[in-house]
Design an enzyme around this catalytic site. Structure first.
Site, PDB file in Angstrom:
ATOM      1  N   GLY A  29     103.784  -7.952  48.131  1.00  9.07           N
ATOM      2  CA  GLY A  29     103.768  -6.977  48.789  1.00  9.07           C
ATOM      3  C   GLY A  29     104.373  -5.758  48.291  1.00  9.07           C
ATOM      4  O   GLY A  29     104.916  -4.941  49.185  1.00  9.07           O
ATOM      5  N   GLY A  33     105.403   3.084  47.952  1.00 11.78           N
ATOM      6  CA  GLY A  33     106.151   3.547  49.068  1.00 11.78           C
ATOM      7  C   GLY A  33     106.827   2.671  50.170  1.00 11.78           C
ATOM      8  O   GLY A  33     107.631   3.124  50.725  1.00 11.78           O
ATOM      9  N   ILE A  35     109.836  -0.973  49.387  1.00 10.80           N
ATOM     10  CA  ILE A  35     110.806  -1.488  48.672  1.00 10.80           C
ATOM     11  C   ILE A  35     110.399  -2.330  47.831  1.00 10.80           C
ATOM     12  O   ILE A  35     110.993  -2.502  46.741  1.00 10.80           O
ATOM     13  CB  ILE A  35     111.978  -2.025  49.522  1.00 10.80           C
ATOM     14  N   GLY A  36     109.187  -3.207  48.041  1.00  9.06           N
ATOM     15  CA  GLY A  36     108.763  -4.002  47.192  1.00  9.06           C
ATOM     16  C   GLY A  36     108.263  -3.332  45.651  1.00  9.06           C
ATOM     17  O   GLY A  36     108.588  -3.449  44.524  1.00  9.06           O
ATOM     18  N   SER A 160     115.327  -9.252  57.466  1.00 12.87           N
ATOM     19  CA  SER A 160     115.575  -8.262  58.443  1.00 12.87           C
ATOM     20  C   SER A 160     116.737  -8.309  59.297  1.00 12.87           C
ATOM     21  O   SER A 160     117.203  -9.496  59.583  1.00 12.87           O
ATOM     22  CB  SER A 160     114.436  -7.710  59.224  1.00 12.87           C
ATOM     23  N   TYR A 191     108.576 -10.681  65.887  1.00 14.71           N
ATOM     24  CA  TYR A 191     108.902 -10.098  64.436  1.00 14.71           C
ATOM     25  C   TYR A 191     110.298 -10.603  64.315  1.00 14.71           C
ATOM     26  O   TYR A 191     110.679 -11.287  63.053  1.00 14.71           O
ATOM     27  CB  TYR A 191     109.199  -8.331  64.492  1.00 14.71           C
TER      28      TYR A 191
END
Length: 318
Positions: A29, A33, A35-36, A160, A191
């Site tokens: 991923g 734009g 964080i990967g 997260s 999520y």
């Protein structure tokens, strides 16, 4: 150097550049734009041997490939197509990764891809999309790469702060991962569940891999504005804050991080040698964190693992 909230990905890589140079990293991923991609750009500065960028769309990730090739032409950069919402695609991607490696191994596997708080949808295999993409696809990918003896030293699972919820809320969907076929679907809880499963995968995997010397971490990258938030309407954001306040007595609305700050914790998880004795831990702001609200989560690690094996149709005795 003391790492913390304000630490940047570049600072982490500079501190541990000897653990980057000549090494191979795979990141799922890495959309520009996000964080990967930021993690890949930071790693590229320290001359890794190879960066494997795994994602759904070559068109989306190609600009990152070209940027790294332009800035660091000595670094081998490869795109590998994988749709984590398709178990068949995950299986096919392992063959492609093996081909790219050409007899080498992945030094650090960074399972970064995610979707967040999206409307109810099913993967091609019939699983709720957040669980299927964020957890199940990564569970299968990581385990198949390990089974093929393609991972050398570390696995990083990007979770997260949404996982920092009471266990009975975070793992309630285990009773019905279909959410009564959408009738009881809550995108915020789904999520949280997917990210809590990420943590349990890392915890159980760390235990499984201890004899092999491979260390595993999960982490909270922090609150960063990226395309991950595309479904976070004001209504969904308010629902998320309500759930957080209800399910975590210590919850505080997080301060935003820059992309560079957001990449730092997963880079610490990937590179920092001082963390090795803490395999299985959850990190935040580049440090090991043990949220009080995570008490009771570990009791679900084996259940998450066994359900995941059942759903992908394969056992993984390491």
């Amino acid at each position: 150097m003391a790492f913390g909230f304000a630490t940047t990905g570049d600072e982490v890589v500079e501190a541990f550049k000897d653990r980057v140079i000549g090494k191979t990293f795979l990141i799922t991923g890495p959309t520009p734009g996000g964080i990967g991609a930021e993690t890949a750009l930071s790693l590229a500065k320290a001359d890794p041997k190879r960066l494997i960028l795994a994602g759904r769309s070559q068109q989306k990730i190609q600009p990152l490939v070209e940027q790294i090739q332009k800035e660091k032409p000595n670094v081998e950069v490869s795109f590998v197509q994988v749709d984590l919402a398709s178990l068949s695609s995950v299986r096919k991607s392992v063959d492609r990764i093996n081909s790219v490696l050409a007899g080498d191994k992945i030094d650090v596997l960074i399972l970064n891809a995610a979707i967040m708080a999206c409307p109810y949808a099913l993967t091609v295999d019939g699983f709720e999309s957040q669980f299927g993409t964020n957890h199940l696809g990564h569970f299968l990918l990581g385990n198949l790469l390990l089974r093929g003896d393609l991972v050398r030293s570390r696995i990083v699972v990007v979770s997260s702060s949404a996982s920092e919820r009471k266990a009975d809320y975070a793992f309630a969907p285990l009773k019905d991962i279909s959410y009564d076929h959408d009738k009881k679907y809550d995108p915020v809880q789904a999520y949280t569940f997917s990210k809590s499963c990420n943590n349990m995968y890392a915890r159980r995997l760390a235990r499984e891999l201890k004899p092999k010397g491979i260390v595993v971490f999960s982490l909270n990258p922090g609150s960063i504005i990226t395309n991950l938030q595309s479904y976070m309407t004001e209504e969904v954001r308010n629902l998320a804050i309500e759930a957080a306040k209800r399910e975590n007595p210590e919850f505080e609305v997080p301060v935003r991080k820059t992309l560079q700050q957001g990449a730092s914790t997963q880079l610490c998880a990937a590179l920092d040698p001082s963390l090795e004795p803490e395999s299985g831990a959850y990190l935040d702001h580049c440090q090991v964190k043990e949220p009080a609200v995570h008490d009771g989560h570990a009791a679900f690690a084996d259940q998450v693992w066994e359900l995941s094996e059942q759903l992908v149709g394969e056992k993984f005795p390491f």
